[in-house]
Design an enzyme around this catalytic site. Structure first.
Site, short mmCIF file in Angstrom:
data_model
loop_
_atom_site.label_atom_id
_atom_site.label_comp_id
_atom_site.label_asym_id
_atom_site.label_seq_id
_atom_site.Cartn_x
_atom_site.Cartn_y
_atom_site.Cartn_z
CG ASP A 202 -2.73 18.32 0.93
OD1 ASP A 202 -3.20 19.29 1.56
OD2 ASP A 202 -2.22 17.33 1.48
CD GLU A 204 -1.50 21.79 6.00
OE1 GLU A 204 -2.40 20.99 6.31
OE2 GLU A 204 -0.30 21.49 5.95
N GLY A 279 1.63 17.51 4.22
CA GLY A 279 2.52 18.64 4.50
C GLY A 279 3.13 18.59 5.89
CG ASP A 280 0.53 17.18 8.93
OD1 ASP A 280 0.67 16.28 8.07
OD2 ASP A 280 -0.52 17.31 9.60
CG ASN A 399 -12.58 -11.83 6.99
OD1 ASN A 399 -12.60 -10.61 7.12
ND2 ASN A 399 -13.60 -12.62 7.32
CG ASP A 416 -13.40 -7.96 -1.72
OD1 ASP A 416 -12.62 -7.01 -1.51
OD2 ASP A 416 -14.31 -8.28 -0.93
CG HIS A 444 1.10 -21.77 -2.94
ND1 HIS A 444 1.81 -22.83 -2.43
CD2 HIS A 444 1.94 -21.14 -3.79
CE1 HIS A 444 3.02 -22.85 -2.95
NE2 HIS A 444 3.13 -21.84 -3.78
CG ASP A 469 4.89 -19.51 -0.85
OD1 ASP A 469 5.47 -20.42 -1.48
OD2 ASP A 469 4.81 -19.49 0.40
O1 AHR Z 1 -4.54 19.10 3.80
C1 AHR Z 1 -4.59 17.79 4.19
C2 AHR Z 1 -3.52 17.47 5.21
O2 AHR Z 1 -3.82 18.11 6.42
C3 AHR Z 1 -2.13 17.94 4.93
O3 AHR Z 1 -1.43 17.18 3.98
C4 AHR Z 1 -1.52 17.81 6.28
O4 AHR Z 1 -0.45 18.69 6.46
C5 AHR Z 1 -2.66 18.09 7.24
O5 AHR Z 1 -2.79 17.05 8.15
#
Ligand code: AHR
Length: 480
Positions: A202, A204, A279-280, A399, A416, A444, A469
């Site tokens: 990732d 960003e 990140g956000d 489902n 599944d 169950h 359960d």
């Molecule tokens: O890069 C993927 C995502 O994009 C990051 O984790 C986030 O900060 C943004 O929404």
């Protein structure tokens, strides 16, 4: 020796070392994590059993007996105090008070390490940890390495189950402002071969599986129950590596220049640390984290290979080992709910119900309550249940209700029909987690069998008696 001793010897020391399961330095004796119990809101630190050892899970079990516990702190073993705590709001708000993210349930990810019980960090969507004041982590285009051990069967396509380097203000500050390990089957940005899940980086505004923005054929679907995931990055070079945390080595899925997309070379890393979120502070993802580190400097492949050897030697295993769900054997699954312990998972035609079976039951009844355990159709780390009476037909959910159906060979059927055994939620037998709905367990309810989420929106998700359960005793089969 722990993983961080190996990184240090390789000249790329850990600057953050997080684990709820074990010490990551041979000499570490300090706290691994902290739990808080609901009954009186007090906290307790959990330390290793011995220097360099596995977490003392019994401390948690005693402290949390009769109540529930959340993981409040994941300490940093590197000595830098780069601990992870409840993530604050950012670009997105979390579900907890003040827009913070949720904390993980401390008992939701039980496993064993070297034969000792331990708990991972179970991230349901909405859960997140962060440190926006971390020190010593890579910033700008500085090099760093990261690995994490994750549950390769627990993921989704939401954004973003990440561990690593992110923005210090919990906001999207543009391409290249983060560099974290991602795990899941999101195809919103990049993706690799097959249907996922994939290890990606990732960076960003993009999950990257290689040099291309979208598809990179060399990044495989990978779903080991215990997964080693590696991402490292430096000036115009980065890599994705991965493997089975229980055995073997790690393979390289990408090693090359930065993506051919503007904004990622040079990188603009900020050096905060995230776990379980984007990140956000995007909170759509799920996953499970056991241990992970961040280093200063770009680790060599040889150093990482030695770390992987240390990981496989540590002996990660599911706590269901020994519950008797061995592929090829036959079993009956008996309820543990008080008052219903004479009932078994049974099928009446394609309907899957919980029915009283005893020595006086007919041969058909006995056969309908007997199952051949198969290697999971959708994951080799989990299991499927084939009817004793109707070979070729398997337990599968549709489902959220369980049915007996013929295997049609589709990927959906395989998913599944696959269930991942864990220690029984009420302390008895085994609980069977759905492979593709990882918050749901075989349950169950009113004599019918479902995959149910604790306290979810359906009647059969009722929190009352949930742990009883969803806990089943693996018994000798009524029909062998
Ligand atoms: O890069 C993927 C995502 O994009 C990051 O984790 C986030 O900060 C943004 O929404």
């Amino acid at each position: 020796q722990g993983p961080c001793d190996i990184y240090a010897a390789g000249g790329t020391p850990c600057v953050a070392a997080h684990s709820t399961t074990r010490a990551l330095y041979g000499a570490y004796t300090g706290p691994l994590y902290q739990v808080r119990r609901a009954s009186d809101n007090t906290t307790r630190d959990i330390a290793p059993l011995a220097a360099g050892g596995v977490a003392n899970a019994a401390t948690q079990d005693t402290f949390c007996a009769g109540t529930t516990c959340l993981i409040t702190v994941i300490y940093d073993q590197s000595g830098r105090n780069n601990r992870l705590t409840q993530a604050p709001p950012g670009g997105f708000q979390g579900p907890a008070a003040g827009g913070y993210d949720n904390l993980a349930n401390a008992t939701a990810a039980p496993i064993t390490v070297g034969g000792h019980k331990a708990y991972g960090v179970y991230v349901a969507p909405g859960t997140g940890y962060r440190n926006n004041n971390a020190t010593g982590t890579a910033t700008g285009d500085q090099p760093e390495g990261m690995y994490a051990i994750l549950d390769g069967t627990h993921y989704n396509g939401g954004c973003c189950f990440d561990y690593g380097n992110a923005e210090r203000n919990s906001r999207d500050n543009g391409n290249g402002t983060m560099e974290a390990i991602y795990f899941g089957n999101s195809k919103t940005w990049g993706y690799g071969a097959g249907n996922g899940p994939w290890i990606m980086a990732d960076l960003e505004n993009g999950l990257f599986s290689g040099v291309n923005q979208r598809y990179n054929a060399n990044d495989p679907s990978i779903s080991h129950r215990f997964l080693t995931a590696i991402v490292k990055g430096g000036p115009n070079r980065w890599a994705i590596r991965g493997g089975n945390a229980q055995s073997g080595g790690v393979s390289t899925f990408y090693d090359g220049v930065r993506p051919n997309v503007a904004g990622y070379n040079p990188m603009k890393k900020e050096g905060a640390i995230i776990l379980g979120i984007g990140g956000d502070n995007s909170i759509g993802a799920r996953g499970t984290f056991y241990e992970g580190v961040m280093t200063s400097g770009y680790p060599s492949d040889a150093t990482e290979n030695a770390v992987q050897a240390n990981i496989t030697a540590a002996g990660y295993a599911t706590s269901s080992a020994g519950t008797g769900l061995t592929p090829g054997t036959s079993v009956s699954l008996r309820a543990t709910t008080p008052g219903y312990t004479d009932r078994y998972v049974h099928h009446t035609g394609s309907t899957v119900d919980s029915v009283v079976v005893g020595s006086g039951s007919s041969a058909t009844e006995k056969g309908n309550a007997s199952w051949t355990v198969r290697t999971g159709l959708g994951s080799g780390s989990c299991v499927s249940f084939e009817s004793k009476n109707v070979p070729g037909q398997y337990l599968r959910h549709q489902n959220y209700r369980m049915y007996l159906q013929a295997n049609d060979g589709s990927a959906l059927f395989a998913q599944d029909a696959t269930f991942c055994p864990e220690a029984g939620r009420n302390g008895q037998g085994v609980s069977l987690r759905s492979l593709n709905f990882a918050d749901r367990y075989v349950r169950h309810y009113d004599n019918v069998v479902y995959i149910a989420a604790n306290g979810g929106s359906n009647t059969f998700d009722n929190a009352n008696a949930y742990s009883d359960d969803v806990s089943w005793l693996v018994s000798s089969p009524w029909a062998s």
